[in-house]
Structures are given as C-alpha cells and as structure tokens.
Design an enzyme around this catalytic site. Structure first.
Site, PDB file in Angstrom:
ATOM      1  CG  HIS C  12      -0.425  -0.119   2.529  1.00 26.07           C
ATOM      2  ND1 HIS C  12      -1.090  -0.666   3.598  1.00 26.07           N
ATOM      3  CD2 HIS C  12       0.783   0.269   3.021  1.00 26.07           C
ATOM      4  CE1 HIS C  12      -0.336  -0.608   4.685  1.00 26.07           C
ATOM      5  NE2 HIS C  12       0.801  -0.034   4.356  1.00 26.07           N
ATOM      6  CG  HIS C  59       1.433   4.377   7.391  1.00 29.65           C
ATOM      7  ND1 HIS C  59       0.234   3.956   6.857  1.00 29.65           N
ATOM      8  CD2 HIS C  59       2.342   3.424   7.067  1.00 29.65           C
ATOM      9  CE1 HIS C  59       0.427   2.794   6.234  1.00 29.65           C
ATOM     10  NE2 HIS C  59       1.683   2.455   6.355  1.00 29.65           N
ATOM     11  CG  HIS C 193       8.755  -1.217   2.892  1.00 28.93           C
ATOM     12  ND1 HIS C 193       8.018  -2.277   3.368  1.00 28.93           N
ATOM     13  CD2 HIS C 193       8.088  -0.102   3.305  1.00 28.93           C
ATOM     14  CE1 HIS C 193       6.940  -1.826   4.015  1.00 28.93           C
ATOM     15  NE2 HIS C 193       6.974  -0.506   4.001  1.00 28.93           N
ATOM     16  CD  GLU C 240       3.624  -1.385   6.218  1.00 29.13           C
ATOM     17  OE1 GLU C 240       3.445  -0.232   6.600  1.00 29.13           O
ATOM     18  OE2 GLU C 240       3.532  -1.721   5.019  1.00 29.13           O
TER      19      GLU C 240
HETATM   20 FE   LIG Z   1       2.412   0.782   5.338  1.00 29.54          FE
END
Ligand SMILES: [Fe+3]
Ligand SMILES: [Fe+3]
Lengths: 279, 131, 279, 131
Positions: C12, C59, C193, C240
């Site tokens: 996302h 976030h 990431h 995540e």
């Molecule tokens: Fe995220």
C-alpha cells in the site's frame, strides 16, 4: 528481579472519594465503611510497595464513545486526576513508572495480549479512590502507579478467563524486569451494583460473598464464570468485578488472606475489600 | 445465526452493547461534551439550540430535554455518559438512579440503607415485578 | 449467513496513490506496476463483494504517539481520507458497515481478542491505496469497507501466529452474522522495505517470493515466523507483512490462487500482490 | 533478566520499541503537530521558537533544526512521525531515505531501480558495510 508480593482488591465508588475530599468520613453514614480500611492503611505503611499496577476502568472520563480499548496500559511520567464534570478531585497527580510500564507493554504484547499502549492519560475516580482509601490524604502518593485500564462499559468486556490469563502475563512481565522492585497489583471496581434502569439499586450480598470466597480459594474456577452471571446476579455494573481476576491471576495459586471487609451501601454500591499476600 | 444476547431477559436493565453504542453514539458524545465548563454554559443557556448542533434523533433530543434517563438508555445512552447531564444539573448519581426506578430519592436511599434492592424476583423477566 | 469468499493481498505504498491521483500511471516508471493489477480490476468487477474487511495500518495519521491500539476495528458510518500532511487524497469517502462491524467486534472480543473499538476514523494511504489499485477512480467506492487497523509501527506488533488466529476469529464472526453477504478480506502492507537509517532501501526479493509461496500453501507454518526474521530480512517496515496473515487466517487451509504479481520498486518498496479464493 | 532485544544487531536500523517511543514521545508529538497547516506556518516562520514550545531535549531540537534524521531516530523519533517534517519541507519519502543512507537522491533512486539494497552483507552487524 521485580516481584509481585501482594494484591489489594477494592470497590472504587465515586461517593467515597467525595466523602474523603469533603471531610465527611466521620459521619454516621460513612464511619463503618472507612473503619473497614483501618487495617489496610497500617498494612500498606508497613509493606510499602515500590510500584503499584492498578487495574481499573475509566468511566467516560479519559475515553469517549469513539475509542474503547479492551485493555490499555499507560507508560507516561505523570497522570492528572480527571475532571469528571465537577472539577478534578483535589488529590496529588499520579506518578507513573515509564520504564517498567514500557517493559510490561512489550512483554505482554509478545505474550499475545492485544494491549493498547497509552502515554498520557487523565485518571478518574476508578483509579484515585482506591489510592485515597489505602493512603489517605498525603501531599504526594508514596509510590509510582502504572494504570491498567479495562473496558467494562461497552459490552462485552474481556472474559473472566481472559482477565485471569492477563494477570499471569503481567506477572511474567514483572518477573522479567531487571530491577529489584516490590510490586503490588490492585484490582478495583464492583461489587454488586446497578446504576441504571428500573432495577437500579440491586445488591446481591450472597453473590458478593461467594465471589470473595472463591477469589481467594479457587480463582481458576471463578474465572470461568460467564458475563451473564455477573450482569444478571450482581447488576449491570457488577461486571466490573472481572478486573479483580486480573490482579488475582498475577498472584500465587495459594495466597494468604490478610484482610477482608464487606459493607452495604456506599451510595448505590456494595463495597468489598481484600488484601492477599504471596509467600 | 446471530450472536446470542442472553442478557435480554434481565428485567429493568439495558445492556450497553455494540448495537446500542452505535445507536447512541451522538447522544453519548453530546453528553461527554458537557465535561467542559464552556459547553455546560451554552447548554444551560439554550438546551434545544445546543442539542441541535448534534446529529441526534428527535427522540433522543426529546428524552434529554425531558431528563428521561430510561428513555435515553433505550435509545443508546450509557449511564456513565449520561452522568454528565445530571452532573450539569447538579444532581447526584443516587438521585439519577432513583428517578430511573420511579422511586422518590428518599425511598431509594432508604432501600439502599436497608441493604439495597433484593435479587429475589429481579433476576429473570418472568419473575420481575415481584421483588 | 455471511461468508468470506476471497482475499486480496497488496502493498500500500503512498507513492502509488500519488501516481494515480496525479495521472502518472502511464509513465515508464509506473506502467509495469499498474499492469500487474489489470487482471485484479477485471476479477473484482466480476466478483463484486458486498463488504470488504480491510486490514491495514495507520502511519501516524489517525493515531498519534499517545494512543497505540494493537488491533482496532472501526464501526462508524463513514470514514474520511486522512490529511497526511499534504491534503487528503482526492478519493471518495469510505462507507462503513456499522451493523456487521459491531457484530464482529462483539464476537471477536468474546473470542478473547482484545480489540479497541473505534467509531470515527480518518483512513490514510494504508487503506485507500489498495482501494484505488483494485477499483481505479470511481465516483464512489462500490461497497462498504470495515477498517481493521493493526499496530506495526511501535515494536512489538502482534505476533504472526496471533494475527493468523485473529483471522480465524474474524471468519467465525462473519459466519455468525445473520444476513447473506459476500465478504472479502484484504491484507495490506509490505513487502520488503526499509524507510529509515543507513540501511534504507533494503529489498529482499528472495524473502518476498518465499513469503508469497508459503502464504498460499502453508500459512500455518508461515505464521510461526518470528518478528526478528521480518525486520532483519525484509527491512524494518517489512514487518507490515504480518497483516497478510490476518487475511489468510480467515480463508480455507486450501485455497485457489487466482493471481500473483511481484514488482520492484515502487519508491522504496517491493510490491507484492495475491488474489486467493475459497472453494 | 530483561527482555531480549535481538534486533540490536541489525545494521543501520533503529527499531522503534517502547523504550524508544518513551524517549521520543515529545519529538514525535511535535512532528505530528505539523499535520495542521497553521502549525506548519508557525514552524516555518521561526523553527526554534516553535520547537521551544515542546518538552524536547536540546539534542532533539538540534537534530530537527539540522534535519539529521538518523540522529532524530537515535533519540526516539519514528520515521512515520518524522515524515511530517520532511513533508513540511516539501520533500519526498525517497529523498529523506536517501539522506539517511548518505547517498545522493540520484544514486539512491538508481539503486532502487536496480532492485534495491541487497540483503547480502546487510543482515548482521558483523557483516555490515560489505553490502
Ligand atoms: Fe504501510
Ligand atoms: Fe467503576
């Protein structure tokens, strides 16, 4: 290593706070209630804790209808008494224990309890009335307190067995902390009461005394009691008693009962009180 | 099948569950707003106007104006939120509880002093009213 | 009765949302990425869900540092796109499904998951970017969405096995709802990431592809993967991916894989995407 | 014994755990405040004065003024909160990530286009720097 050595259980009725704050503890209505805590104030002066894990519920003070955590732990430095609509109680601010609280949060979440972690939190009568009952009216509270807030307002609260299991996880967390600390855990709320509807004023002394018995001697079985029994038999707000199971879960299976007290009424509520020690 | 709601047969009692919370959201948030002195002033000055700022049903507003706590609870209010209303009125929890039972505050207080409302006859709907 | 028939998994990344919102999907940089979702848009048009349970993380948009729920469910009527610092994304508001969401909250808490129940919630790119990838740019989103927010920002997030178990509890909750509804569950975030520190930019394609394999064929074993493996091997933000296990837990053990896609990079991130169906 | 923190040996990485969150609380709340346009204006007009309104350490304020993101994270900042600072500066996540690695934005972008930073040599502290 830190250790949980003792636990305290008590109702946290707001009218008790008002009686203390307004100097009315000597009145006929209140005298027998406060007499029930005479032993407790001596006991805690002798066994001064380094930190208290204080299990309580917020009563639409810090949390509004938009945000209802099932279990929350507060990791901040200091917590102010909440303004519950008539100004904050004239009691000292509550000091937290950020390092232990952060440690507990990390440990208990890794133990598969889905805590909400809070930093700043205004604490209402649910947390400050037990402090007043046990410590009187000091300039400052004698030790740091870690607030552990439980949802018992929006149905369903966590189950009795979930609460009991959380107590065990809290104990593991405390015992993995690297500093020597004498820790107490307090369970608050209850006993039987109903504040709403045509059935308001329900008091079930038999239920309450059975609960006190079983909490001491067979908490495992007590933790299996379903919610419906609390709300039916002890009143819609009697469900607060599940919080006592968190404190009891953090104790040994076998405990020594140092004190027991039961009194009706404080305003709308039956007041129960226990002090249990580990040996 | 849907979730059981075994608490439906408890007499004289509204359990504040997720369905009720959804229905009463605006009513409870309105009540919460009365924790601020400035909002209490505005509410006292013109109750209707203050209520009209909230996305509440007409029924809910009416129940507030009437201080009909049982009705407010039937419409999703929770007593800890509604407490902000009777605090604004300068009334105690015991006073409010008394009004919900239809008793005078004195009679209610005497009942509490005598040990509270008995569980006998007050645990199941079919035997309610005999307590 | 309501049923979970299919699940969608996707990264996302905020830059994907910006590319869509600014009409840059045809650029060389973005073309291969959006091509990976061509099948998905056709698939979902044919299998239009009645409701989506959308598992994502906030976030630092709706939740600040003061309030970190491990698991939260939003029961409100409508959720606005969050302003993440440069104005809200120009996408439609997200309609909720208050009745089903309340039902799920009640069921899952009684199943011993310690949810935080939220009413109003601004939803950030974590929730809206997956909607854009799957539905393009409609006037209104084609169905209601129930946001399920998971903490993956403050370490420790819930364990993989806890997430997987939550998925199973969500399924039980959906299946006890009394209306006929075709429900999908989406797991979002990841893949590898790292957005911070000297190691920023880490991409581990081998880890990601193993994860995609195992998620389809052996999610039970995958759910045992410890956090340290995610953060070490897939980057600090790769954690995540535990959210995908929630969606996978709500599915059958054996599923049909309808689509799989993997692409590097989208800004700092590896993009993974799966569509799985129950039969 | 204390809790294990096995993530301490991951090179070039700060894990935002409860201890870090405690240390960085005011820094992160300051960053969050920049989500409001009015606060962004005030911060831009006089960064030091705006920072002085927050109970942050001098070190934390200095790191913000220097836009030293690695330092901010060492002092308890989390990248999703700190993102509000570089957004206020009009900079992208990729730009900020590049500055944390000490690479130019171009070199960082090229590395990402070529498949990102390799795991080889970047998984354990003892073999870091060879990647
Ligand atoms: Fe995220
Ligand atoms: Fe209470």
């Amino acid at each position: 290593m830190a250790r949980i050595n003792a636990s305290v259980y008590t109702s946290h009725v707001p009218a008790i706070g008002a009686a203390i704050d307004n100097g009315r503890t000597g009145e006929d209505y209140w005298k027998p209630l406060f007499a029930g805590y005479d032993y407790s104030r001596q006991w805690i002066a002798a066994r001064k804790p380094d930190v208290i894990l204080l299990v309580y519920n917020d009563h639409a003070s810090a949390f509004d209808a938009n945000f209802v955590p099932t279990f929350a732990i507060a990791t901040g430095e200091e917590f102010q008494p909440a303004d519950e609509g008539w100004g904050p109680r004239p009691v000292p601010p509550v000091k937290g224990h950020p390092r232990l609280a952060s440690h507990i949060a990390q440990s208990v979440i890794q133990d598969d309890f889905d805590l909400t972690v809070i930093n700043n939190l205004d604490v209402d009568h649910g947390l400050t009335v037990p402090l007043s009952l046990m410590f009187g009216q000091p300039e400052a509270w004698p030790c740091p307190v870690i607030p552990i807030a439980v949802n018992v307002v929006l149905y369903p609260p966590p189950s009795g067995s979930r609460c009991y299991a959380l107590g065990k996880a809290l104990r593991r967390a405390v015992e993995s902390f690297d500093e020597d600390l004498n820790v107490q855990i307090w369970g608050t709320g209850g006993m039987s009461h109903q504040l709403q509807g045509p059935r308001a004023g329900l008091i079930n002394a038999e239920f309450d005394n059975d609960f006190l018995d079983q909490l001491v001697t067979d908490p495992e079985a007590l933790s299996q009691k379903p919610h419906i029994d609390y709300v039916r038999l002890a009143g819609s707000e009697g469900i607060e008693l599940v919080m006592w199971l968190i404190a009891r879960g953090a104790m040994n299976d076998q405990v020594e009962q140092k004190h027991r007290f039961y009194h009706v009424p404080a305003s709308n509520t039956a007041v129960g009180h226990l002090i249990l020690e580990n040996h | 099948m849907s979730l059981d709601k075994p608490y439906r047969d408890i007499p004289g009692t509204t359990i504040f569950d997720a369905d009720m919370a959804r229905r009463g959201f605006a009513l409870n948030q309105f009540s919460m707003s009365l924790m601020k002195a400035a909002n209490r002033e505005r509410f006292k000055a013109d109750e209707r106007a203050y209520l009209d700022e909230w996305p509440m049903s007409e029924e809910q507003k009416r129940a507030v104006l009437d201080r009909d706590y049982n009705r407010m609870m039937a419409l999703g209010g929770n007593v800890y939120f509604l407490a902000k209303i009777f605090s604004t009125d300068g009334l105690s929890f015991q006073h409010a509880a008394a009004t919900m039972t239809g008793m005078t505050q004195e009679a209610y207080r005497d009942m509490m002093l005598a040990g509270g409302r008995s569980p006998r006859g007050n645990l199941y709907s079919e035997d309610s009213g005999n307590g």
